[in-house]
Structure formats: C-alpha cells, structure tokens
Design a protein around this motif. Structure first.
Motif, PDB file in Angstrom:
ATOM      1  N   LEU A  43       0.826  -1.202   0.000  1.00 48.60           N
ATOM      2  CA  LEU A  43       0.000   0.000   0.000  1.00 48.60           C
ATOM      3  C   LEU A  43       0.862   1.254   0.000  1.00 48.60           C
ATOM      4  O   LEU A  43       1.700   1.438   0.876  1.00 48.60           O
ATOM      5  CB  LEU A  43      -0.894   0.022   1.242  1.00 48.60           C
ATOM      6  N   GLY A  44       0.666   2.119  -0.955  1.00 54.29           N
ATOM      7  CA  GLY A  44       1.314   3.422  -0.971  1.00 54.29           C
ATOM      8  C   GLY A  44       0.403   4.425  -0.283  1.00 54.29           C
ATOM      9  O   GLY A  44      -0.759   4.575  -0.665  1.00 54.29           O
ATOM     10  N   ALA A  68       0.265  -7.064   5.225  1.00 55.52           N
ATOM     11  CA  ALA A  68       0.440  -5.963   4.271  1.00 55.52           C
ATOM     12  C   ALA A  68       1.772  -5.246   4.481  1.00 55.52           C
ATOM     13  O   ALA A  68       2.429  -5.384   5.516  1.00 55.52           O
ATOM     14  CB  ALA A  68      -0.715  -4.982   4.403  1.00 55.52           C
ATOM     15  N   TYR A  69       2.153  -4.462   3.487  1.00 53.47           N
ATOM     16  CA  TYR A  69       3.333  -3.601   3.540  1.00 53.47           C
ATOM     17  C   TYR A  69       2.918  -2.195   3.136  1.00 53.47           C
ATOM     18  O   TYR A  69       2.001  -2.020   2.328  1.00 53.47           O
ATOM     19  CB  TYR A  69       4.427  -4.108   2.587  1.00 53.47           C
ATOM     20  N   THR A  70       3.578  -1.199   3.704  1.00 53.47           N
ATOM     21  CA  THR A  70       3.244   0.179   3.342  1.00 53.47           C
ATOM     22  C   THR A  70       4.490   0.981   2.981  1.00 53.47           C
ATOM     23  O   THR A  70       5.577   0.753   3.513  1.00 53.47           O
ATOM     24  CB  THR A  70       2.519   0.912   4.488  1.00 53.47           C
ATOM     25  N   PHE A  71       4.293   1.915   2.065  1.00 53.81           N
ATOM     26  CA  PHE A  71       5.316   2.899   1.696  1.00 53.81           C
ATOM     27  C   PHE A  71       4.663   4.275   1.722  1.00 53.81           C
ATOM     28  O   PHE A  71       3.558   4.440   1.197  1.00 53.81           O
ATOM     29  CB  PHE A  71       5.851   2.636   0.282  1.00 53.81           C
ATOM     30  N   PRO A  88       2.539  -4.908  11.079  1.00 54.46           N
ATOM     31  CA  PRO A  88       3.833  -5.086  11.758  1.00 54.46           C
ATOM     32  C   PRO A  88       4.767  -3.904  11.486  1.00 54.46           C
ATOM     33  O   PRO A  88       4.835  -3.400  10.363  1.00 54.46           O
ATOM     34  CB  PRO A  88       4.385  -6.373  11.135  1.00 54.46           C
ATOM     35  N   ALA A  89       5.494  -3.490  12.500  1.00 51.99           N
ATOM     36  CA  ALA A  89       6.390  -2.345  12.371  1.00 51.99           C
ATOM     37  C   ALA A  89       7.423  -2.558  11.267  1.00 51.99           C
ATOM     38  O   ALA A  89       7.789  -1.611  10.553  1.00 51.99           O
ATOM     39  CB  ALA A  89       7.092  -2.084  13.703  1.00 51.99           C
ATOM     40  N   GLU A 127      14.058   3.791  -2.816  1.00 52.82           N
ATOM     41  CA  GLU A 127      13.706   3.389  -4.188  1.00 52.82           C
ATOM     42  C   GLU A 127      13.988   1.908  -4.414  1.00 52.82           C
ATOM     43  O   GLU A 127      13.211   1.208  -5.077  1.00 52.82           O
ATOM     44  CB  GLU A 127      14.475   4.244  -5.191  1.00 52.82           C
ATOM     45  N   GLU A 128      15.085   1.423  -3.843  1.00 58.74           N
ATOM     46  CA  GLU A 128      15.413   0.002  -3.969  1.00 58.74           C
ATOM     47  C   GLU A 128      14.364  -0.869  -3.294  1.00 58.74           C
ATOM     48  O   GLU A 128      13.986  -1.927  -3.814  1.00 58.74           O
ATOM     49  CB  GLU A 128      16.801  -0.262  -3.375  1.00 58.74           C
ATOM     50  N   LYS A 129      13.865  -0.422  -2.138  1.00 63.43           N
ATOM     51  CA  LYS A 129      12.802  -1.153  -1.444  1.00 63.43           C
ATOM     52  C   LYS A 129      11.528  -1.179  -2.284  1.00 63.43           C
ATOM     53  O   LYS A 129      10.818  -2.183  -2.347  1.00 63.43           O
ATOM     54  CB  LYS A 129      12.528  -0.512  -0.080  1.00 63.43           C
ATOM     55  N   LEU A 130      11.229  -0.047  -2.933  1.00 61.08           N
ATOM     56  CA  LEU A 130      10.052   0.024  -3.804  1.00 61.08           C
ATOM     57  C   LEU A 130      10.170  -0.957  -4.973  1.00 61.08           C
ATOM     58  O   LEU A 130       9.169  -1.560  -5.389  1.00 61.08           O
ATOM     59  CB  LEU A 130       9.905   1.443  -4.366  1.00 61.08           C
ATOM     60  N   THR A 131      11.367  -1.106  -5.477  1.00 63.79           N
ATOM     61  CA  THR A 131      11.596  -2.025  -6.591  1.00 63.79           C
ATOM     62  C   THR A 131      11.375  -3.465  -6.143  1.00 63.79           C
ATOM     63  O   THR A 131      10.838  -4.284  -6.893  1.00 63.79           O
ATOM     64  CB  THR A 131      13.023  -1.856  -7.149  1.00 63.79           C
ATOM     65  N   GLU A 132      11.755  -3.754  -4.899  1.00 60.21           N
ATOM     66  CA  GLU A 132      11.582  -5.102  -4.354  1.00 60.21           C
ATOM     67  C   GLU A 132      10.107  -5.424  -4.120  1.00 60.21           C
ATOM     68  O   GLU A 132       9.689  -6.575  -4.270  1.00 60.21           O
ATOM     69  CB  GLU A 132      12.339  -5.233  -3.029  1.00 60.21           C
ATOM     70  N   LYS A 133       9.334  -4.407  -3.737  1.00 54.66           N
ATOM     71  CA  LYS A 133       7.919  -4.623  -3.417  1.00 54.66           C
ATOM     72  C   LYS A 133       7.062  -3.619  -4.198  1.00 54.66           C
ATOM     73  O   LYS A 133       6.723  -2.554  -3.697  1.00 54.66           O
ATOM     74  CB  LYS A 133       7.682  -4.483  -1.914  1.00 54.66           C
ATOM     75  N   PRO A 134       6.705  -3.935  -5.430  1.00 55.47           N
ATOM     76  CA  PRO A 134       5.917  -3.014  -6.251  1.00 55.47           C
ATOM     77  C   PRO A 134       4.566  -2.687  -5.602  1.00 55.47           C
ATOM     78  O   PRO A 134       3.943  -3.540  -4.959  1.00 55.47           O
ATOM     79  CB  PRO A 134       5.722  -3.789  -7.559  1.00 55.47           C
ATOM     80  N   LEU A 135       4.150  -1.465  -5.765  1.00 54.75           N
ATOM     81  CA  LEU A 135       2.916  -0.989  -5.147  1.00 54.75           C
ATOM     82  C   LEU A 135       1.679  -1.568  -5.832  1.00 54.75           C
ATOM     83  O   LEU A 135       1.541  -1.497  -7.053  1.00 54.75           O
ATOM     84  CB  LEU A 135       2.854   0.537  -5.230  1.00 54.75           C
TER      85      LEU A 135
END
Length: 241
Positions: free
Chosen positions: A32-33, A61-64, A95-96, A117-125
């Motif tokens: 989730l962005g 879930a994951y958030t950016f 989770p934190a 940006e590298e984290k975003l590449t690993e986990k696309p939104l």
C-alpha cells in the motif's frame, strides 16, 4: 480514469476505505502506498474502524509513504512518520517491520532516497494513495520543466510552503526541502487512488484531469496511467465537464 463525486465527506471516505479493504481481502500481503495531509484522515479513520470491526487485517500488508520533510525527527508532531503512526499505524495490526518511511534525519538524504527506491523495486505498489496540491503537485513533485522519475530531494514551492504553514507555528518553520517518491515510482503502482476535497481545488482538478498533459501540472500525468480512480466531493468536482 474513473472519476466519482460524493455528496458528503463520509461517503467519500467510506468508499475509499472499501477500495483498500477489497484489495486486502483479495490480497492480504498487498503493498500500500500511503499519503499524509488533512485529506486522507477520514479514510484512515474509516480503515481503523473496519479493522476494529474485524472486516480487514493489515497483518501481512506492507506500506510505503510518499514523502518526508528533511531535517525533522520522526517524533516531531509535524513529521509524516508521526502523522502516520497517530492516524493509522498505532491503531491497526500492521507489523512495524512492514512499514517503509523515508528518514528525514538521514545523514545522506540522497543515499536515503536510493535506499527507499530500492525497497520500492523489491515490493511493487498494488495501490498508491494521492492527494492533489493547489499547484497540481502530487507527493512533493512540484511543477517544473522536467520531473524526476525516482525518489529524490526537492525544494518545496512557495505555494506548497504556504499550504503547509497551517500545520506549523509560522511559515518560517516549514522545512524548505523534502524527500519524495518520483513520478515514475508513483506511476508504477497498479492502481492509483486520488482523493480531492474543497472548492479551492476545483480549478486544479479541472486542469489535472481534463487539461493538457504537462509537467507544469504534475498530476496531469495521471491521465497516462491505465488504472486511476479519483474521488471528489461536489465542490472539488464542480468545474469538470
């Protein structure tokens, strides 16, 4: 582009929350962005309520987050990290270690942008939430002759400083620089959800959604995305054809 107009703020917030809930119900580990500012507060309140009602879980879930001021510590009430914890993260089961925020106190802001940006590449939104600035900015991508593709450092426009001054004791306290997700980073999201409220946004809504595509109105680039949903109140949408 799917544009919906709502008579009340609560209807808009509930509809936005249901979009997130539907995604999480079909894909519990969705990425989730998220965005900050006054516009998404009602959405976050609605999501917290759905969580309390056991209708949605953020456990997988994951958030950016889109952006962060440079020079502000996470425990500063004006930081976007603080905002997100107060409005959403402290009230759900996310989770934190699944939370991705830009660090405004990083010793090397450019390096911090690259890490993010590298984290975003690993986990696309799967979805990116956006607001809309009075000058057409999305995240902190300000009007310019050219826009940055990836997460980067930006000097904030005077209109943006004035708009954000209401959160500080004076405009002089508003940080002049921030880190922000770039246009390409945002446009890679599978689904973009933009929320806009208020008569003062009507003119820029018209320009962004139905005007020429130009870097001078960064939000107009959303017209090029295959899956955009825009939720407006009646005042914000009053100038649209």
């Amino acid at each position: 582009m799917n544009i919906k107009t709502f008579a009340t703020q609560q209807e808009l917030d509930n509809h936005a929350a249901q979009i997130f809930a539907n995604l999480l119900q079909s894909k519990p580990n969705a990425v989730l962005g998220l965005a900050t500012g006054s516009t998404p507060i009602g959405l976050y309140n609605a999501l917290v309520q759905l969580y309390k009602n056991n209708e949605v879980s953020f456990k997988q879930a994951y958030t950016f987050n889109l952006d962060e001021y440079i020079g502000i510590t996470p425990d500063n009430p004006q930081s976007y990290s603080y905002f997100m914890h107060e409005q959403l993260f402290n009230h759900i089961d996310l989770p934190a270690e699944h939370i991705h925020l830009l660090d405004g106190t990083a010793s090397d802001a450019k390096e911090e942008c690259q890490r993010f940006e590298e984290k975003l590449t690993e986990k696309p939104l799967d979805i990116q939430l956006l607001g809309l600035g009075h000058n057409g900015h999305i995240a902190f991508n300000e009007p310019a002759e050219a826009l940055s593709a990836k997460t980067h450092i930006v000097k904030l426009d005077e209109k943006t400083l004035q708009a954000n001054a209401r959160f500080f004791a004076s405009i002089d306290e508003v940080p002049k620089h921030a880190m922000t997700m770039g246009i390409a980073s945002i446009m890679k999201a599978k689904h973009i959800l933009m929320l806009v409220r208020g008569a003062d946004k009507a003119a820029i809504v018209k320009q962004a959604l139905q005007g020429p595509i130009t870097t001078q109105v960064p939000a107009s680039l959303l017209q090029l995305h295959a899956n955009v949903t825009v939720l407006l109140d009646e005042e914000a949408g009053r100038m649209l054809d």
